[in-house]
Design an enzyme around this catalytic site. Structure first.
Site, PDB file in Angstrom:
ATOM      1  N   LYS A 227      25.792  32.671  23.370  1.00 41.78           N
ATOM      2  CA  LYS A 227      25.477  31.384  24.008  1.00 41.78           C
ATOM      3  C   LYS A 227      23.998  31.293  24.333  1.00 41.78           C
ATOM      4  CE  LYS A 227      26.425  32.888  28.760  1.00 41.78           C
ATOM      5  NZ  LYS A 227      26.716  34.288  28.449  1.00 41.78           N
ATOM      6  N   HIS A 288      33.892  13.251  36.187  1.00 43.37           N
ATOM      7  CA  HIS A 288      33.484  12.414  37.326  1.00 43.37           C
ATOM      8  C   HIS A 288      33.068  11.019  36.884  1.00 43.37           C
ATOM      9  CE1 HIS A 288      33.655  15.479  40.506  1.00 43.37           C
ATOM     10  NE2 HIS A 288      33.359  16.325  39.543  1.00 43.37           N
ATOM     11  N   LYS A 319      41.133  12.728  39.761  1.00 42.03           N
ATOM     12  CA  LYS A 319      40.070  12.145  40.584  1.00 42.03           C
ATOM     13  C   LYS A 319      40.261  10.627  40.645  1.00 42.03           C
ATOM     14  CE  LYS A 319      36.817  15.960  40.246  1.00 42.03           C
ATOM     15  NZ  LYS A 319      37.774  16.964  39.784  1.00 42.03           N
ATOM     16  N   THR A 348      51.730  27.231  29.802  1.00 44.57           N
ATOM     17  CA  THR A 348      51.680  26.585  31.112  1.00 44.57           C
ATOM     18  C   THR A 348      52.759  25.508  31.213  1.00 44.57           C
ATOM     19  OG1 THR A 348      49.305  26.957  31.298  1.00 44.57           O
ATOM     20  CG2 THR A 348      50.233  25.283  32.722  1.00 44.57           C
ATOM     21  N   THR A 349      53.436  25.471  32.341  1.00 48.91           N
ATOM     22  CA  THR A 349      54.454  24.443  32.569  1.00 48.91           C
ATOM     23  C   THR A 349      53.849  23.052  32.411  1.00 48.91           C
ATOM     24  OG1 THR A 349      55.691  25.873  34.070  1.00 48.91           O
ATOM     25  CG2 THR A 349      56.055  23.505  34.284  1.00 48.91           C
ATOM     26  N   THR A 435      29.226  27.025  44.859  1.00 51.67           N
ATOM     27  CA  THR A 435      29.258  25.702  44.231  1.00 51.67           C
ATOM     28  C   THR A 435      27.844  25.238  43.898  1.00 51.67           C
ATOM     29  OG1 THR A 435      31.260  25.196  45.490  1.00 51.67           O
ATOM     30  CG2 THR A 435      30.106  23.346  44.485  1.00 51.67           C
TER      31      THR A 435
END
Length: 506
Positions: A227, A288, A319, A348-349, A435
């Site tokens: 990367k 977003h 969101k 995954t469920t 964050t």
């Protein structure tokens, strides 16, 4: 191994009297007894093993050096040290007990703490209040009554519901893509898609924006592909890195449209054009932006008319759409490849019926004229908050989106201001490491169309008091609601189209 008991008998006799033998001697057999085990029967007491013991205790000489007490690793001590370190640097996260209210006239307020004190919520990502819209609620309730609360397992095991296919078709149409795939969250969507594609594309190189969300970073790491990191929203740096890459090697350029913590919006068209010039696929996170921008709420790509330049778009249902889950949309072959190979999807469920129905209703709502009216009011309220901060002299980071960050350097300081605001009836979560980087702490406000100018006026007053209370300096323009220079009363008019008034859900 053949049964030593039955093997010693005449086989004709065994065939003729098998049922009698099983009933009479079955309890003594460790194999047969499992089928009709009864309380108190020790199934290990086979008469053959008891008579011909093949188990014996170890000689004394072999057990003399065995130490009973072992000095094991102190796990709790290690965990305690990790938690204490986070508490000391104020990065330890405390989850506030906040129950958001959905009733008309109460939203966006919530009940806080064990005393259920009423506070106004400023930091939720339910940007337009779609979670409490009657059309969305009614769809979810109807789905529960018809299909239950759970999916019953993965889509491969429990089956692929018609609602799942309808939702994926709606998402694909929204983004003008041939296909879409939904996941349990957008974190999983980003992680699973990036790790799978970069792993299977031979020699793939990833070019990742420095401001990318943790979910994309995780997917890139899991792929183990080489990367390069380009500066946040910097097309020139992206071009510089791509220009030195081998032309025939698969490449992925990965970035977001609206940055979740700064509110910055990327130069989407330029970055996509650069990526395509050097033969790369674009992976664009619109988490977003979906529901909030564009005529139908498809995001920045739709608003700027460049949806066709995005090869893979990822979005969320959790969101602006007010539910939970994530998705990708792209070409049919690419989506089918992820569907067929991504462990994060396969094992995954599936999303449950009320989420599928609620999400479908929310996407249709925000694509409608009512949705456009909600977005118009949303943007007007955002402008009012930004201008109010400016006039009050309170700090704010430059943002062209609906996200309004107020920088307060120091994890201790931002936590203290957040606590002071909560005491004054305003809930906003302090944002700190990991964050954002240390030294870049902030409060992140996300006002919505259900916030009012009066709520914002109250928030500004509370912010000023909280800054003073915690000895944080700022350039104060307002004193007691009037300009400090001319004493003119502070008032900002807010213009927006009144949205459709929907009835209160029963």
């Amino acid at each position: 191994m053949p049964c030593p008991f039955l093997g010693s008998m005449n086989q004709t006799f065994v065939r003729n009297y098998a049922s009698v033998l099983v009933k009479q001697y079955g309890n003594f057999c460790p194999i047969f007894s499992r089928g009709f085990r009864t309380l108190g029967v020790d199934e290990t007491k086979c008469p053959f093993i008891q008579k011909n013991s093949i188990i014996s205790e170890a000689p004394k000489e072999m057990t003399e050096d065995i130490v009973e007490s072992v000095n094991t690793y102190k796990y709790d001590k290690f965990f305690s040290e990790q938690i204490n370190a986070k508490k000391k640097d104020y990065s330890y996260r405390i989850f506030r007990k906040v129950s958001r209210l959905a009733a008309d006239g109460l939203y966006p307020q919530a009940l806080e703490g064990t005393e259920n004190r009423r506070v106004t919520v400023w930091c939720a990502n339910d940007y337009l209040g779609a979670s409490r819209h009657p059309a969305v609620q009614d769809a979810a309730i109807s789905a529960i009554k018809s299909y239950g609360t759970g999916a019953g397992g993965t889509r491969n095991i429990a089956g692929n519901s018609q609602m799942t296919e309808k939702l994926e078709s709606e998402i694909a149409n929204l983004h003008k893509k041939p296909a879409a795939l939904i996941f349990s969250s957008c974190f999983v969507a980003n992680d699973a898609t990036l790790s799978t594609l970069a792993k299977i594309l031979p020699g793939c190189i990833i070019y990742s924006d420095a401001g990318n969300h943790a979910s994309m970073i995780q997917g890139i790491r899991n792929s183990r592909a080489p990367k390069h990191i380009f500066r946040h929203n910097d097309p020139s740096h992206l071009r510089e890195l791509l220009s030195s890459s081998p032309a025939s090697v698969p490449k992925l350029v990965v970035f977001e449209t609206v940055h979740s913590m700064s509110g910055a919006i990327c130069p989407l068209e330029e970055m996509c054009n650069i990526a395509h010039k050097y033969g790369a696929l674009t992976f664009v996170d619109e988490v977003h932006a979906v529901g909030l921008y564009g005529k139908h709420g498809a995001g920045i790509g739709e608003e700027r008319g460049v949806e066709n330049l995005i090869d893979i778009v990822s979005g969320t249902l959790g969101k602006a759409y007010g539910n939970v889950g994530g998705y990708i949309a792209g070409s049919s072959l690419l989506v089918d490849t992820v569907r067929s190979l991504a462990p994060g999807f396969i094992f995954t469920t599936a999303l449950p019926p009320p989420v599928l129905a609620g999400s479908l209703a929310a996407i249709r709502l925000l694509a409608s004229e009512e949705g456009r009216s909600m977005r118009a009011k949303h943007q007007a309220i955002v402008r009012y908050l930004k201008l109010s901060l400016l006039v009050a002299g309170l700090p704010q980071m430059p943002s062209v989106s609906h996200i309004v960050p107020v920088p307060i350097t120091g994890a201790d300081k931002v936590a203290l201001v957040a606590e002071s605001l909560m005491k004054r009836g305003h809930y906003v979560q302090a944002i700190n490491y990991p964050t954002v980087a240390r030294g870049e702490e902030r409060l992140r406000f996300a006002p919505g169309p259900h916030h009012t100018p009066e709520m914002i006026d109250s928030l500004i007053t509370a912010l000023i008091e909280s800054f003073h209370e915690n000895n944080i300096n700022f350039n104060q323009f307002m004193v007691n609601g009037a300009c400090r220079e001319c004493s003119m009363e502070y008032k900002v008019d807010i213009a927006y189209e009144e949205p459709f008034k929907y009835p209160i859900a029963a």
